[in-house]
Write an enzyme that holds these catalytic residues in place. Sequence first.
Site, mmCIF file in Angstrom:
data_model
loop_
_atom_site.group_PDB
_atom_site.id
_atom_site.type_symbol
_atom_site.label_atom_id
_atom_site.label_comp_id
_atom_site.label_asym_id
_atom_site.label_seq_id
_atom_site.Cartn_x
_atom_site.Cartn_y
_atom_site.Cartn_z
ATOM 1 N N ASP A 53 0.844 -1.198 0.000
ATOM 2 C CA ASP A 53 0.000 0.000 0.000
ATOM 3 C C ASP A 53 0.879 1.248 0.000
ATOM 4 O O ASP A 53 1.674 1.469 0.915
ATOM 5 C CB ASP A 53 -0.869 -0.012 1.267
ATOM 6 C CG ASP A 53 -1.819 1.174 1.312
ATOM 7 O OD1 ASP A 53 -2.858 1.112 0.621
ATOM 8 O OD2 ASP A 53 -1.520 2.167 1.999
ATOM 9 N N TYR A 58 2.880 9.696 -0.015
ATOM 10 C CA TYR A 58 3.804 9.030 0.916
ATOM 11 C C TYR A 58 5.271 9.153 0.511
ATOM 12 O O TYR A 58 6.164 8.988 1.346
ATOM 13 C CB TYR A 58 3.489 7.525 1.043
ATOM 14 C CG TYR A 58 2.154 7.162 1.642
ATOM 15 C CD1 TYR A 58 1.350 8.108 2.270
ATOM 16 C CD2 TYR A 58 1.698 5.847 1.583
ATOM 17 C CE1 TYR A 58 0.118 7.754 2.803
ATOM 18 C CE2 TYR A 58 0.475 5.487 2.119
ATOM 19 C CZ TYR A 58 -0.313 6.448 2.721
ATOM 20 O OH TYR A 58 -1.514 6.087 3.245
ATOM 21 N N LYS A 88 -2.648 5.859 -4.310
ATOM 22 C CA LYS A 88 -3.782 6.771 -4.047
ATOM 23 C C LYS A 88 -3.559 8.139 -4.665
ATOM 24 O O LYS A 88 -2.428 8.657 -4.671
ATOM 25 C CB LYS A 88 -3.978 6.925 -2.530
ATOM 26 C CG LYS A 88 -4.019 5.614 -1.779
ATOM 27 C CD LYS A 88 -4.288 5.773 -0.299
ATOM 28 C CE LYS A 88 -3.976 4.491 0.436
ATOM 29 N NZ LYS A 88 -2.607 4.369 0.934
ATOM 30 N N HIS A 121 -7.751 9.352 -2.208
ATOM 31 C CA HIS A 121 -7.199 9.278 -0.849
ATOM 32 C C HIS A 121 -8.148 9.861 0.205
ATOM 33 O O HIS A 121 -8.297 9.310 1.296
ATOM 34 C CB HIS A 121 -5.846 10.007 -0.814
ATOM 35 C CG HIS A 121 -4.915 9.508 0.234
ATOM 36 N ND1 HIS A 121 -3.557 9.433 0.052
ATOM 37 C CD2 HIS A 121 -5.131 9.055 1.484
ATOM 38 C CE1 HIS A 121 -2.992 8.963 1.146
ATOM 39 N NE2 HIS A 121 -3.928 8.724 2.030
ATOM 40 N N TRP A 212 -6.959 0.910 7.658
ATOM 41 C CA TRP A 212 -5.686 1.576 7.961
ATOM 42 C C TRP A 212 -5.554 1.813 9.459
ATOM 43 O O TRP A 212 -6.546 1.810 10.171
ATOM 44 C CB TRP A 212 -5.446 2.821 7.130
ATOM 45 C CG TRP A 212 -6.304 4.060 7.207
ATOM 46 C CD1 TRP A 212 -7.218 4.463 6.266
ATOM 47 C CD2 TRP A 212 -6.283 5.113 8.206
ATOM 48 N NE1 TRP A 212 -7.764 5.676 6.628
ATOM 49 C CE2 TRP A 212 -7.206 6.104 7.809
ATOM 50 C CE3 TRP A 212 -5.568 5.301 9.383
ATOM 51 C CZ2 TRP A 212 -7.446 7.265 8.555
ATOM 52 C CZ3 TRP A 212 -5.806 6.462 10.120
ATOM 53 C CH2 TRP A 212 -6.727 7.417 9.713
ATOM 54 N N LEU A 215 -3.288 -1.042 14.008
ATOM 55 C CA LEU A 215 -2.676 -1.087 15.343
ATOM 56 C C LEU A 215 -2.469 0.300 15.926
ATOM 57 O O LEU A 215 -2.301 0.462 17.137
ATOM 58 C CB LEU A 215 -1.279 -1.733 15.275
ATOM 59 C CG LEU A 215 -1.163 -3.083 14.605
ATOM 60 C CD1 LEU A 215 0.297 -3.484 14.514
ATOM 61 C CD2 LEU A 215 -1.949 -4.118 15.395
ATOM 62 N N ILE A 281 -14.103 -7.999 22.736
ATOM 63 C CA ILE A 281 -13.519 -6.929 21.891
ATOM 64 C C ILE A 281 -14.608 -5.909 21.523
ATOM 65 O O ILE A 281 -14.346 -4.706 21.468
ATOM 66 C CB ILE A 281 -12.839 -7.542 20.641
ATOM 67 C CG1 ILE A 281 -11.575 -8.309 21.063
ATOM 68 C CG2 ILE A 281 -12.490 -6.463 19.608
ATOM 69 C CD1 ILE A 281 -10.887 -9.093 19.953
ATOM 70 N N PRO A 285 -14.050 0.556 24.487
ATOM 71 C CA PRO A 285 -14.495 1.939 24.213
ATOM 72 C C PRO A 285 -13.980 2.434 22.863
ATOM 73 O O PRO A 285 -12.869 2.094 22.450
ATOM 74 C CB PRO A 285 -13.867 2.746 25.363
ATOM 75 C CG PRO A 285 -13.577 1.748 26.421
ATOM 76 C CD PRO A 285 -13.302 0.439 25.737
HETATM 77 N N1 LIG Z 1 -5.858 5.888 3.502
HETATM 78 C C1 LIG Z 1 -5.399 6.631 4.485
HETATM 79 O O1 LIG Z 1 -5.836 7.784 4.682
HETATM 80 C C2 LIG Z 1 -4.362 6.075 5.401
HETATM 81 C C3 LIG Z 1 -4.089 6.728 6.623
HETATM 82 C C4 LIG Z 1 -3.122 6.171 7.457
HETATM 83 C C5 LIG Z 1 -2.466 4.994 7.062
HETATM 84 N N2 LIG Z 1 -2.735 4.394 5.863
HETATM 85 C C6 LIG Z 1 -2.036 3.160 5.425
HETATM 86 O O2 LIG Z 1 -2.149 2.193 6.460
HETATM 87 C C7 LIG Z 1 -0.845 1.787 6.886
HETATM 88 C C8 LIG Z 1 -0.850 1.419 8.344
HETATM 89 O O3 LIG Z 1 -1.321 2.474 9.150
HETATM 90 P P1 LIG Z 1 -0.424 3.151 10.275
HETATM 91 O O4 LIG Z 1 0.992 3.141 9.813
HETATM 92 O O5 LIG Z 1 -1.058 4.417 10.636
HETATM 93 O O6 LIG Z 1 -0.645 2.250 11.544
HETATM 94 P P2 LIG Z 1 -0.428 0.741 12.058
HETATM 95 O O7 LIG Z 1 0.011 -0.183 10.984
HETATM 96 O O8 LIG Z 1 -1.662 0.418 12.811
HETATM 97 O O9 LIG Z 1 0.708 0.936 13.142
HETATM 98 C C9 LIG Z 1 2.031 1.173 12.811
HETATM 99 C C10 LIG Z 1 2.835 1.196 14.099
HETATM 100 O O10 LIG Z 1 2.716 -0.038 14.776
HETATM 101 C C11 LIG Z 1 4.014 -0.585 15.037
HETATM 102 N N3 LIG Z 1 3.911 -2.049 14.880
HETATM 103 C C12 LIG Z 1 3.686 -2.745 13.738
HETATM 104 N N4 LIG Z 1 3.614 -4.062 14.009
HETATM 105 C C13 LIG Z 1 3.773 -4.196 15.342
HETATM 106 C C14 LIG Z 1 3.785 -5.316 16.205
HETATM 107 N N5 LIG Z 1 3.632 -6.556 15.764
HETATM 108 N N6 LIG Z 1 4.003 -5.091 17.527
HETATM 109 C C15 LIG Z 1 4.164 -3.833 18.005
HETATM 110 N N7 LIG Z 1 4.153 -2.735 17.227
HETATM 111 C C16 LIG Z 1 3.956 -2.909 15.902
HETATM 112 C C17 LIG Z 1 4.926 0.038 14.010
HETATM 113 O O11 LIG Z 1 6.247 0.164 14.504
HETATM 114 P P3 LIG Z 1 7.510 -0.691 13.900
HETATM 115 O O12 LIG Z 1 7.751 -0.177 12.513
HETATM 116 O O13 LIG Z 1 8.604 -0.320 14.851
HETATM 117 O O14 LIG Z 1 7.137 -2.143 13.947
HETATM 118 C C18 LIG Z 1 4.292 1.417 13.844
HETATM 119 O O15 LIG Z 1 4.755 2.291 14.858
HETATM 120 C C19 LIG Z 1 0.037 2.995 6.503
HETATM 121 O O16 LIG Z 1 1.398 2.657 6.446
HETATM 122 C C20 LIG Z 1 -0.544 3.384 5.178
HETATM 123 O O17 LIG Z 1 -0.068 2.523 4.157
HETATM 124 C C21 LIG Z 1 -3.680 4.922 5.049
#
Ligand SMILES: NC(=O)c1ccc[n+]([C@@H]2O[C@H](COP(=O)([O-])OP(=O)(O)OC[C@H]3O[C@@H](n4cnc5c(N)ncnc54)[C@H](OP(=O)(O)O)[C@@H]3O)[C@@H](O)[C@H]2O)c1
Length: 313
Positions: A53, A58, A88, A121, A212, A215, A281, A285
């Site tokens: 993605d 980005y 996007k 996006h 997205w 976590l 789950i 909240p």
């Molecule tokens: N469409 C949109 O508007 C939109 C908005 C936001 C994001 N996105 C997409 O969604 C993707 C993911 O979202 P996100 O980056 O906001 O959040 P996420 O994937 O929920 O969280 C990323 C964070 O979690 C940590 N992490 C990952 N795996 C882990 C694990 N097994 N244990 C503990 N920590 C862990 C990562 O650190 P480490 O790297 O240190 O593991 C990073 O700090 C983005 O990269 C992007 O591609 C899209």
Amino acid sequence: MDTVQVPEVELNSGHKMPAIGFGTGASAASAVPAEQLVQLIVGAIAAGYRHFDTAAIYGTEEVVGRAAAEALGGGLIKSRGELFVTSKLWCTDAHRDLVLPALQETLRKLGLEYVDLYLIHWPIRMSKNSSIHNAEMMNFDVRETWAAMEECCRLGLAKSIGISNFSSAKIAKLLENATIPPAVNQVEMNVGWQQGKLVQFCREKKIHISAWSPLGANAVMENPVLKEIAVNKNKTLAQVALRWIYEQGATPTVRSFNKERIMQNIQIFDWELSDEEVHKIRQIPQHRAGSGKEFVSADGQYKSIEELWDGEI
Ligand SMILES: NC(=O)c1ccc[n+]([C@@H]2O[C@H](COP(=O)([O-])OP(=O)(O)OC[C@H]3O[C@@H](n4cnc5c(N)ncnc54)[C@H](OP(=O)(O)O)[C@@H]3O)[C@@H](O)[C@H]2O)c1
């Protein structure tokens, strides 16, 4: 290292999408040297990830493309068709005449002939010289922008097209004039922001939800309910959070730039949560972390966060 066989979901376009995406989202990516990111993505392909993605905003389209080329050249995959690449359209290009050139630029950066999925996006339009922190908001015309997305699909430059950060009401408006329905709506979704209403609406409309921040939202990584389930199941908290999304019929787009956690996050397909765990789950909240407040202004199209999300907050 065994390669995980990731299941696929079928989109309303008839194309199949791998059930977990590897996120390459902006701020974290810029802190990692490009070559290191390429190698992390190649490693992810070796681990079994097939869906990557990215987005024009980005700055990671080039690294995704380089990793795809390296995986192909090195024999990790046999053909481009084994990968699923999402990108996007940024808000500065959300206008009928700008969509096709934006996608062509994305494809140039990726070094690919098509993307598997191209998303609007945000339901937002900004002037061409806007930055995210200094945005001049313009009127987003969903009908015109979507017509240009459909053209990209007809030209074969995007196998499937979709949207991101659209509320149920905005999807309903888009569908009024759409010839090709969106295949995917990529939105914030996690145990701390479960999106019940939107998930139900999208299910009825056969629009797949890509989650997205599966976590990242607050209350997820420290959540005591998830901690307890993880301990009892001998899984990590992140795995429980990702598995829950998959069991809702959505697919997580998760971002890690750490080799061990990349491996960990993909191991969610050979076990399941019990009804009791799912019930627990459901009681967590709820709080939306990504409010989109940067897109709200007194003189803009959306004058409040309520308007941006049509009350889904
Ligand atoms: N469409 C949109 O508007 C939109 C908005 C936001 C994001 N996105 C997409 O969604 C993707 C993911 O979202 P996100 O980056 O906001 O959040 P996420 O994937 O929920 O969280 C990323 C964070 O979690 C940590 N992490 C990952 N795996 C882990 C694990 N097994 N244990 C503990 N920590 C862990 C990562 O650190 P480490 O790297 O240190 O593991 C990073 O700090 C983005 O990269 C992007 O591609 C899209």
